[in-house]
Scaffold this active site. Structure first.
Site, PDB file in Angstrom:
ATOM      1  N   HIS A  81     -32.605 -19.705 -44.514  1.00  0.00           N
ATOM      2  CA  HIS A  81     -33.674 -18.949 -45.162  1.00  0.00           C
ATOM      3  C   HIS A  81     -34.914 -19.839 -45.242  1.00  0.00           C
ATOM      4  O   HIS A  81     -34.803 -21.072 -45.245  1.00  0.00           O
ATOM      5  CB  HIS A  81     -33.256 -18.526 -46.577  1.00  0.00           C
ATOM      6  CG  HIS A  81     -32.232 -17.424 -46.595  1.00  0.00           C
ATOM      7  ND1 HIS A  81     -31.906 -16.709 -47.721  1.00  0.00           N
ATOM      8  CD2 HIS A  81     -31.473 -16.915 -45.584  1.00  0.00           C
ATOM      9  CE1 HIS A  81     -30.988 -15.795 -47.421  1.00  0.00           C
ATOM     10  NE2 HIS A  81     -30.700 -15.910 -46.134  1.00  0.00           N
ATOM     11  N   GLU A  83     -36.877 -20.716 -47.606  1.00  0.00           N
ATOM     12  CA  GLU A  83     -36.922 -21.684 -48.715  1.00  0.00           C
ATOM     13  C   GLU A  83     -36.037 -22.896 -48.419  1.00  0.00           C
ATOM     14  O   GLU A  83     -36.418 -24.033 -48.679  1.00  0.00           O
ATOM     15  CB  GLU A  83     -36.439 -21.030 -50.026  1.00  0.00           C
ATOM     16  CG  GLU A  83     -37.281 -19.859 -50.498  1.00  0.00           C
ATOM     17  CD  GLU A  83     -36.707 -18.510 -50.066  1.00  0.00           C
ATOM     18  OE1 GLU A  83     -36.271 -18.387 -48.900  1.00  0.00           O
ATOM     19  OE2 GLU A  83     -36.693 -17.582 -50.885  1.00  0.00           O
ATOM     20  N   CYS A 116     -33.502 -15.268 -52.861  1.00  0.00           N
ATOM     21  CA  CYS A 116     -32.210 -14.599 -52.960  1.00  0.00           C
ATOM     22  C   CYS A 116     -31.295 -15.458 -53.832  1.00  0.00           C
ATOM     23  O   CYS A 116     -31.683 -16.531 -54.297  1.00  0.00           O
ATOM     24  CB  CYS A 116     -31.609 -14.444 -51.561  1.00  0.00           C
ATOM     25  SG  CYS A 116     -31.024 -15.998 -50.866  1.00  0.00           S
ATOM     26  N   CYS A 119     -30.978 -19.113 -52.451  1.00  0.00           N
ATOM     27  CA  CYS A 119     -32.179 -19.945 -52.584  1.00  0.00           C
ATOM     28  C   CYS A 119     -32.496 -20.223 -54.054  1.00  0.00           C
ATOM     29  O   CYS A 119     -33.012 -21.288 -54.398  1.00  0.00           O
ATOM     30  CB  CYS A 119     -33.358 -19.289 -51.873  1.00  0.00           C
ATOM     31  SG  CYS A 119     -33.069 -19.173 -50.090  1.00  0.00           S
TER      32      CYS A 119
HETATM   33 ZN   LIG Z   1     -32.692 -17.010 -49.574  1.00  0.00          ZN
END
Ligand SMILES: [Zn+2]
Length: 200
Positions: A81, A83, A116, A119
């Site tokens: 992801h 992040e 999410c 993260c």
């Molecule tokens: Zn994430």
């Protein structure tokens, strides 16, 4: 197989070099978010991943230390992801696993979309002292992305660990990038299950 190294590497797409500037400062939250939204938009245009961008900034110099884009599909890595990529690049750039290391300058994680569950979990481990967010969880959910199960009090939880949470920075721009991705009929991975209690 003998003699072959085991592991993986993470290299950002080549276009990122031309999209960011490590030598200038980005003083306001809007300046920082503009960098991140540009990363998210270009990632869709260049077809190098999902519609998400993130970056770690030094809060003293306001310079970029770690850009990140979503690389889940092209890197066959469900944890890539934006992040996580930004935190990893920043750690590699600064030579530390703790971006809030004692004596080190404070840093901020700036992300185009609310983190999410994964993260969110990585944020305190990264050592950043601030998280700046563009689009909200429901904006990601509206185009079909799963954000995972997050505690309802995640903001208070981060703040109790000394991490300031700033939301809705250029939210509309980040949301437009999500919608553009959906309209381009790109791959939505980790599709949100149609059940109650799942946040995205
Ligand atoms: Zn994430």
């Amino acid at each position: 197989m003998s003699g072959r190294e085991i592991g993986f590497s993470c290299r950002l797409p080549h276009w990122v070099h031309g999209a960011v500037d490590f030598n200038r400062s980005y003083p306001t939250v809007q300046d920082k978010m503009t960098v991140v939204n540009t990363l998210a938009r270009r990632n869709v245009e260049e077809d190098t991943g999902g519609p998400f961008g993130a970056a770690v900034f030094d809060l003293t110099t306001h310079r970029l230390v770690g850009p990140g884009v979503n690389m889940v599909v092209p890197s066959s890595n469900p944890t890539a992801h934006a992040e996580i990529v930004a935190i990893s690049v920043a750690g590699s750039t600064l030579g530390t696993y703790d971006l809030g290391d004692e004596g080190r300058k404070p840093t901020a994680l700036v992300t185009s979309v609310e983190p999410c569950a994964m993260c969110l979990g990585a944020t305190p481990w990264s050592g950043v002292s601030r998280i700046v967010i563009g689009a909200r969880d429901e904006d990601a959910r509206a185009v079909g992305f799963d954000e995972g199960n997050k505690p309802a009090n995640w903001i208070e939880s981060l703040e109790s660990r000394g991490i300031t949470v700033v939301r809705d920075v250029l939210r509309e721009e980040a949301t437009k990038i999500l919608v553009k991705y959906e309209q381009a009929d790109k791959k939505i991975y980790n599709i949100a299950p149609m059940t109650d209690g799942v946040t995205g």
